[in-house]
Write an enzyme that holds these catalytic residues in place. Structure first.
Site, PDB file in Angstrom:
ATOM      1  N   CYS A  31      -0.941   2.792  -0.349  1.00  0.00           N
ATOM      2  CA  CYS A  31       0.215   2.749   0.554  1.00  0.00           C
ATOM      3  C   CYS A  31       0.124   3.843   1.602  1.00  0.00           C
ATOM      4  CB  CYS A  31       1.512   2.891  -0.243  1.00  0.00           C
ATOM      5  SG  CYS A  31       2.998   2.890   0.790  1.00  0.00           S
TER       6      CYS A  31
ATOM      7  N   GLU B  47       0.635  -5.697   8.981  1.00  0.00           N
ATOM      8  CA  GLU B  47       0.679  -6.504   7.762  1.00  0.00           C
ATOM      9  C   GLU B  47       0.987  -7.961   8.091  1.00  0.00           C
ATOM     10  OE1 GLU B  47       2.606  -4.453   4.198  1.00  0.00           O
ATOM     11  OE2 GLU B  47       3.430  -3.306   5.880  1.00  0.00           O
TER      12      GLU B  47
END
Length: 392
Positions: A97, A273
């Protein structure tokens, strides 16, 4: 305990190949894992208390309580403070992340009493409503019942709380998102019927007490953003859209030897994303050829860099649309700088900051971001979010 001592605890964890394997059937908690976590919690939260006491207790007092409970039941119960700390540190430890700078802001919804499929589905919907915030996305986790020795807690089969269906046609092509063809077929076999569009929101499939249950996600719990481009009016006619909250649902939260297999959590989207993966990948929505055609690009060979040009415009559209609709989103340049700030803070705190280079570097203009130009400690620390083996 000093920062140096905290580093010693984490260094011991670093020496291990990986966190304890995710428990699927409910096993007795490892006392060593429990002790490591309790000591870490007290090291970073000196005023941490005990379950039985109303005032702050010593780490030794808390360990006596934990060991006694493990001796009696095979597991132990985290205090609210421990659960909150564990969930936040699991985010801090997430080596894939890039958006960990705000790990302390994670909102923890303690729903450990929820152990039924209907209860899980209801909490998932409430999670989406709480996290969406009318577009101001809040990092949130909902923690349902943990595994216990001999008793498996509920699981969510969907990999995210919001996913679009992928309908497999007779010729093998897929209408919608090919990544979700499997869960779509399962939902159809269970009696679900979508609208047959490219962006049908899938129902939740929850396993609890040996049974699979299917529950629809109410439309008012799903905020979506229609995509358009600031310079090309034709872009809106492509009919593309995406949902606002990326809520991971198929990972277990592992804290001090206790496994919470039903703990959906979310941050907010980084534009790539959606624009460089979900909508662009060939095995997903594969929209680059469509965008390139509308842009009038020469797609006859790779040297024209038509994919690169189409990719940039697709990402421009994603960022523009979310921003115009007041929905939280970040770009990869900003997030890369934030990650470097996070990395520096962790190093100043004497902690290891684990990172997987292949995930931290964004899928668009990687070399133009600061995260590209260095190596990272790709270690596995606990607490952690761990991928579960799929249910059979």
């Amino acid at each position: 305990m000093s920062a140096k001592c905290v580093a010693v605890v984490l260094t011991w964890r670093k020496s291990r190949k990986s966190p304890a394997p995710v428990r699927e059937r409910g096993e007795e908690v490892d006392r060593r894992e429990a002790e490591d976590f309790i000591r870490l919690h007290h090291a970073e939260n000196p005023v941490a208390g005990t379950v039985t006491g109303t005032v702050a207790g010593t780490v030794e007092q808390r360990l006596r309580e934990v060991f006694a409970e493990i001796e009696q039941t095979g597991t132990y119960t985290h205090t609210t403070s421990e659960l909150t700390f564990g969930a936040r540190v699991a985010w801090r430890n997430s080596n894939r992340c890039i958006g960990r700078l705000y790990w302390r802001s994670l909102q923890v919804r303690d729903r450990r009493h929820v152990d039924t499929a209907d209860g899980v589905a209801e909490e998932c919907v409430e999670h989406l409503r709480a996290a969406t915030g009318k577009g101001r996305i809040r990092p949130t986790i909902t923690v349902c019942a943990p595994d216990r020795p001999g008793e498996r807690a509920p699981r969510i089969l969907n990999d995210q709380l919001i996913r679009y269906a992928g309908y497999v046609r007779e010729d093998g092509s897929v209408l919608g998102d090919p990544a979700n063809a499997g869960i779509t077929m399962r939902a159809l076999r269970m009696g679900w019927r979508g609208d047959g569009t490219r962006f049908d929101v899938l129902p939740l499939v929850v396993e609890a007490k040996g049974a699979l249950v299917l529950r629809e996600v109410p439309r008012d719990a799903v905020l979506e953003v229609p995509l358009r481009h600031p310079a090309f009016p034709w872009f809106a006619d492509l009919g593309l859209r995406w949902h606002a909250v990326p809520a991971i649902a198929n990972m277990s939260l592992e804290i001090g030897g206790v496994s919470y297999p039903c703990a959906p959590f979310n941050g907010w989207y980084m534009g790539t994303e959606i624009g460089a993966r979900n909508l662009a990948d060939r095995d997903r929505y594969d929209q680059l050829p469509v965008v390139a055609e509308q842009l009038g690009l020469d797609t006859s060979h790779d040297r024209t860099l038509w994919r690169d040009q189409a990719l940039v415009e697709l990402n421009v559209a994603v960022l523009h649309s979310f921003t115009e609709d007041g929905v939280t989103i970040t770009d990869h340049h900003t997030e890369a700088r934030r990650f470097m700030t996070h990395l520096e803070r962790e190093e100043r705190s004497g902690r290891v900051c684990p990172a997987d280079w292949s995930w931290i570097v964004p899928p668009l203009s990687g070399a133009a971001t600061p995260v590209f130009h260095r190596y990272y400690d790709d270690v596995r620390l606990t607490p952690a979010y761990v991928h579960r083996p799929p249910l059979v």
